[in-house]
Design a protein around this motif. Structure first.
Motif, PDB file in Angstrom:
ATOM      1  N   ILE B  13     -14.921   2.388   6.038  1.00 42.26           N
ATOM      2  CA  ILE B  13     -15.567   3.303   5.086  1.00 42.26           C
ATOM      3  C   ILE B  13     -15.265   2.846   3.651  1.00 42.26           C
ATOM      4  CG2 ILE B  13     -13.659   5.020   4.927  1.00 42.26           C
ATOM      5  CD1 ILE B  13     -15.990   7.084   5.605  1.00 42.26           C
ATOM      6  N   PRO B  14     -16.306   2.652   2.821  1.00 44.59           N
ATOM      7  CA  PRO B  14     -16.064   2.184   1.449  1.00 44.59           C
ATOM      8  C   PRO B  14     -15.400   3.260   0.587  1.00 44.59           C
ATOM      9  CG  PRO B  14     -18.422   2.528   1.830  1.00 44.59           C
ATOM     10  CD  PRO B  14     -17.732   2.824   3.119  1.00 44.59           C
ATOM     11  N   LEU B  15     -14.574   2.813  -0.356  1.00 45.42           N
ATOM     12  CA  LEU B  15     -13.814   3.744  -1.216  1.00 45.42           C
ATOM     13  C   LEU B  15     -14.053   3.425  -2.682  1.00 45.42           C
ATOM     14  CD1 LEU B  15     -10.346   3.440   0.591  1.00 45.42           C
ATOM     15  CD2 LEU B  15     -11.919   5.380   0.777  1.00 45.42           C
ATOM     16  N   THR B  16     -14.028   4.450  -3.509  1.00 45.30           N
ATOM     17  CA  THR B  16     -14.005   4.220  -4.953  1.00 45.30           C
ATOM     18  C   THR B  16     -12.547   3.962  -5.354  1.00 45.30           C
ATOM     19  OG1 THR B  16     -13.567   6.523  -5.520  1.00 45.30           O
ATOM     20  CG2 THR B  16     -15.889   5.897  -5.260  1.00 45.30           C
ATOM     21  N   ASP B  17     -12.326   3.445  -6.565  1.00 47.19           N
ATOM     22  CA  ASP B  17     -10.956   3.209  -7.041  1.00 47.19           C
ATOM     23  C   ASP B  17     -10.167   4.522  -7.084  1.00 47.19           C
ATOM     24  OD1 ASP B  17     -11.545   0.561  -7.252  1.00 47.19           O
ATOM     25  OD2 ASP B  17     -11.790   0.566  -9.446  1.00 47.19           O
ATOM     26  N   GLU B  18     -10.846   5.599  -7.476  1.00 51.78           N
ATOM     27  CA  GLU B  18     -10.178   6.912  -7.563  1.00 51.78           C
ATOM     28  C   GLU B  18      -9.741   7.377  -6.173  1.00 51.78           C
ATOM     29  OE1 GLU B  18     -13.086   6.161  -9.083  1.00 51.78           O
ATOM     30  OE2 GLU B  18     -12.093   5.943 -11.036  1.00 51.78           O
ATOM     31  N   GLU B  19     -10.628   7.209  -5.219  1.00 55.77           N
ATOM     32  CA  GLU B  19     -10.296   7.625  -3.850  1.00 55.77           C
ATOM     33  C   GLU B  19      -9.112   6.817  -3.329  1.00 55.77           C
ATOM     34  OE1 GLU B  19     -14.782   9.091  -2.435  1.00 55.77           O
ATOM     35  OE2 GLU B  19     -14.150   7.004  -2.133  1.00 55.77           O
ATOM     36  N   PHE B  20      -9.138   5.511  -3.588  1.00 49.75           N
ATOM     37  CA  PHE B  20      -8.039   4.694  -3.078  1.00 49.75           C
ATOM     38  C   PHE B  20      -6.720   5.061  -3.785  1.00 49.75           C
ATOM     39  CE2 PHE B  20      -5.476   0.750  -2.739  1.00 49.75           C
ATOM     40  CZ  PHE B  20      -5.241   0.859  -1.368  1.00 49.75           C
ATOM     41  N   ALA B  21      -6.808   5.375  -5.062  1.00 49.22           N
ATOM     42  CA  ALA B  21      -5.606   5.804  -5.800  1.00 49.22           C
ATOM     43  C   ALA B  21      -5.042   7.094  -5.189  1.00 49.22           C
ATOM     44  CB  ALA B  21      -5.935   6.010  -7.277  1.00 49.22           C
ATOM     45  N   PHE B  22      -5.940   8.024  -4.833  1.00 49.11           N
ATOM     46  CA  PHE B  22      -5.527   9.276  -4.177  1.00 49.11           C
ATOM     47  C   PHE B  22      -4.820   8.982  -2.850  1.00 49.11           C
ATOM     48  CE2 PHE B  22      -6.657  12.396  -0.855  1.00 49.11           C
ATOM     49  CZ  PHE B  22      -6.026  13.533  -1.353  1.00 49.11           C
ATOM     50  N   ILE B  23      -5.406   8.074  -2.062  1.00 45.94           N
ATOM     51  CA  ILE B  23      -4.813   7.704  -0.767  1.00 45.94           C
ATOM     52  C   ILE B  23      -3.404   7.128  -0.981  1.00 45.94           C
ATOM     53  CG2 ILE B  23      -5.011   6.061   1.169  1.00 45.94           C
ATOM     54  CD1 ILE B  23      -8.128   6.399   0.821  1.00 45.94           C
ATOM     55  N   CYS B  24      -3.289   6.234  -1.956  1.00 48.98           N
ATOM     56  CA  CYS B  24      -2.012   5.528  -2.191  1.00 48.98           C
ATOM     57  C   CYS B  24      -0.864   6.481  -2.513  1.00 48.98           C
ATOM     58  CB  CYS B  24      -2.159   4.510  -3.313  1.00 48.98           C
ATOM     59  SG  CYS B  24      -3.030   3.038  -2.757  1.00 48.98           S
ATOM     60  N   THR B  25      -1.174   7.613  -3.139  1.00 47.07           N
ATOM     61  CA  THR B  25      -0.099   8.554  -3.492  1.00 47.07           C
ATOM     62  C   THR B  25       0.551   9.142  -2.230  1.00 47.07           C
ATOM     63  OG1 THR B  25      -1.607  10.446  -3.609  1.00 47.07           O
ATOM     64  CG2 THR B  25      -1.221   9.243  -5.665  1.00 47.07           C
ATOM     65  N   HIS B  26      -0.092   8.983  -1.068  1.00 46.19           N
ATOM     66  CA  HIS B  26       0.442   9.561   0.171  1.00 46.19           C
ATOM     67  C   HIS B  26       1.200   8.551   1.026  1.00 46.19           C
ATOM     68  CE1 HIS B  26      -2.797  12.234  -1.132  1.00 46.19           C
ATOM     69  NE2 HIS B  26      -2.021  13.193  -0.675  1.00 46.19           N
ATOM     70  N   PHE B  27       1.238   7.308   0.578  1.00 45.64           N
ATOM     71  CA  PHE B  27       1.935   6.266   1.337  1.00 45.64           C
ATOM     72  C   PHE B  27       3.216   5.849   0.626  1.00 45.64           C
ATOM     73  CE2 PHE B  27      -2.146   5.788   3.385  1.00 45.64           C
ATOM     74  CZ  PHE B  27      -1.863   5.218   4.606  1.00 45.64           C
ATOM     75  N   SER B  28       4.211   5.481   1.388  1.00 46.65           N
ATOM     76  CA  SER B  28       5.359   4.797   0.790  1.00 46.65           C
ATOM     77  C   SER B  28       5.616   3.491   1.529  1.00 46.65           C
ATOM     78  CB  SER B  28       6.592   5.699   0.774  1.00 46.65           C
ATOM     79  OG  SER B  28       6.820   6.223   2.053  1.00 46.65           O
ATOM     80  N   THR B  29       6.382   2.626   0.871  1.00 50.17           N
ATOM     81  CA  THR B  29       6.652   1.288   1.401  1.00 50.17           C
ATOM     82  C   THR B  29       8.053   1.245   1.977  1.00 50.17           C
ATOM     83  OG1 THR B  29       5.355   0.471  -0.450  1.00 50.17           O
ATOM     84  CG2 THR B  29       6.643  -1.162   0.765  1.00 50.17           C
ATOM     85  N   LYS B  30       8.229   0.570   3.096  1.00 49.22           N
ATOM     86  CA  LYS B  30       9.571   0.385   3.653  1.00 49.22           C
ATOM     87  C   LYS B  30       9.705  -1.023   4.204  1.00 49.22           C
ATOM     88  CE  LYS B  30      10.187   5.253   4.983  1.00 49.22           C
ATOM     89  NZ  LYS B  30      11.123   5.649   3.919  1.00 49.22           N
ATOM     90  N   LYS B  31      10.931  -1.542   4.110  1.00 48.38           N
ATOM     91  CA  LYS B  31      11.209  -2.866   4.666  1.00 48.38           C
ATOM     92  C   LYS B  31      12.314  -2.761   5.700  1.00 48.38           C
ATOM     93  CE  LYS B  31       9.979  -5.596   0.613  1.00 48.38           C
ATOM     94  NZ  LYS B  31      10.376  -6.686  -0.293  1.00 48.38           N
ATOM     95  N   PHE B  32      12.163  -3.480   6.782  1.00 51.87           N
ATOM     96  CA  PHE B  32      13.154  -3.468   7.862  1.00 51.87           C
ATOM     97  C   PHE B  32      13.477  -4.904   8.280  1.00 51.87           C
ATOM     98  CE2 PHE B  32      10.696   0.417   8.127  1.00 51.87           C
ATOM     99  CZ  PHE B  32      11.645   1.398   8.331  1.00 51.87           C
ATOM    100  N   LYS B  33      14.712  -5.094   8.724  1.00 55.42           N
ATOM    101  CA  LYS B  33      15.137  -6.407   9.223  1.00 55.42           C
ATOM    102  C   LYS B  33      14.893  -6.468  10.741  1.00 55.42           C
ATOM    103  CE  LYS B  33      16.952  -8.461   5.612  1.00 55.42           C
ATOM    104  NZ  LYS B  33      16.270  -9.690   5.158  1.00 55.42           N
ATOM    105  N   LYS B  34      14.769  -7.686  11.249  1.00 60.22           N
ATOM    106  CA  LYS B  34      14.675  -7.909  12.698  1.00 60.22           C
ATOM    107  C   LYS B  34      15.767  -7.120  13.414  1.00 60.22           C
ATOM    108  CE  LYS B  34      14.524 -11.752  15.987  1.00 60.22           C
ATOM    109  NZ  LYS B  34      14.445 -13.215  16.166  1.00 60.22           N
TER     110      LYS B  34
END
Lengths: 187, 187
Positions: B13-34
């Motif tokens: 589904i195509p997104l506008t920049d505003e929509e994608f910015a809204f989506i991004c506020t709900h995600f966080s990043t995490k890093k894990f080791k093997k």
């Protein structure tokens, strides 16, 4: 009959009378006799079905013409060859009545119109799809972790009425075991 | 990194920049080791994960402490103990890194906010859930209709990179066959 559908949807999301009337315009009713096919392998898949009464089997036939039961559907269950339905390709499975069956059904076009016109229906289908996925995952885990006897006992516990209504040979096919093994387990 | 997510969503589904910015506020990043765990059996399941890089195994441990691979997840795949995530119950499975792994993730609360705030995301999750269900159904059909050799060959065809990256013993567990059988098939 549509009361069943409303009750079924409202287990997930409440509806106003107007919303339910909108939903109803996208469904039609069909009746089938025992042994009739709702979907035949190789044909286009026009509908997704909600069972009002009766019992269906979804069957995958392999290259050596052996039939395998992918799933059963009875009252309040949804069924179709979903891949063929969503991608509008030819059926790779067949859907056949094990009893006289009455269904409500919608086309892909009506599915899209319902989702576009009423966000609640998109929410409803999302919930059903999530729990459909979880059901399949549970079945995969059961395959990985259980033997024939345990799989039979799980089915007996989860769906006792299915065991009553479905011929033993089809239960065996669903569980991926021989008719003889099932006879031994269920005697 | 978020570019991967946008590209992934826009396949559906195509997104506008505003929509994608809204989506991004709900995600966080995490890093894990093997060997680190994202989910441990018995713990609450707080997140649903989207893999940016790396490789995960979802494992069900049976009563005799034997591990069974329910699924793998690599780049662009989603993974969680979904039942526990959606019902906010304790994990019945564990999710562990087979390689150093970087993910984007959201909580159930953020999932609901995304669906409520942007109907396009509900549409996206519905598509993913439908195709997740179809993938599980295909795996069930493969179990019903194929022997070990055929299941191994199907996996090799569908996910050649998985066979390269995952230890043979885990591939065997995923296919529900012994390590010895797999060695015979893959030699």
């Amino acid at each position: 009959m549509r009361a069943n559908l409303r009750e079924h949807i409202e287990k997930i999301i409440p509806l106003t009378d107007e919303e339910f009337a909108f939903i109803c315009t996208h469904f039609s009713t069909k009746k089938f006799k025992k042994h009739q096919f709702l979907i035949q392998k190789g044909d286009p898949v026009k509908y997704c079905y909600f069972v009002i009464s009766g019992l269906l089997k979804l069957v995958y036939t392999d290259d050596s013409a052996k039939e395998h039961i992918v799933s059963f559907a009875m009252e309040d269950w949804w069924e179709s060859d979903y891949y063929a339905f969503f991608t509008q390709t030819e059926a790779t499975m067949s859907l056949e009545c094990l009893e006289d069956t009455e269904v409500l059904c919608f086309s892909l076009d009506d599915y899209k119109k319902m989702c576009d016109g009423l966000q609640k229906m998109e929410r409803f289908f999302l919930e059903k799809a999530n729990f459909g996925f979880l059901g399949s995952q549970r079945r995969i885990i059961s395959w990985l972790t259980s033997n024939s006897k345990e799989r039979y006992e799980q089915l007996l516990k989860q769906s006792p009425s299915l065991i009553q209504r479905v011929p033993k040979s089809l239960i065996a096919s669903y569980l991926g075991i021989s008719r003889e093994t099932l006879s031994r387990l269920s005697s």
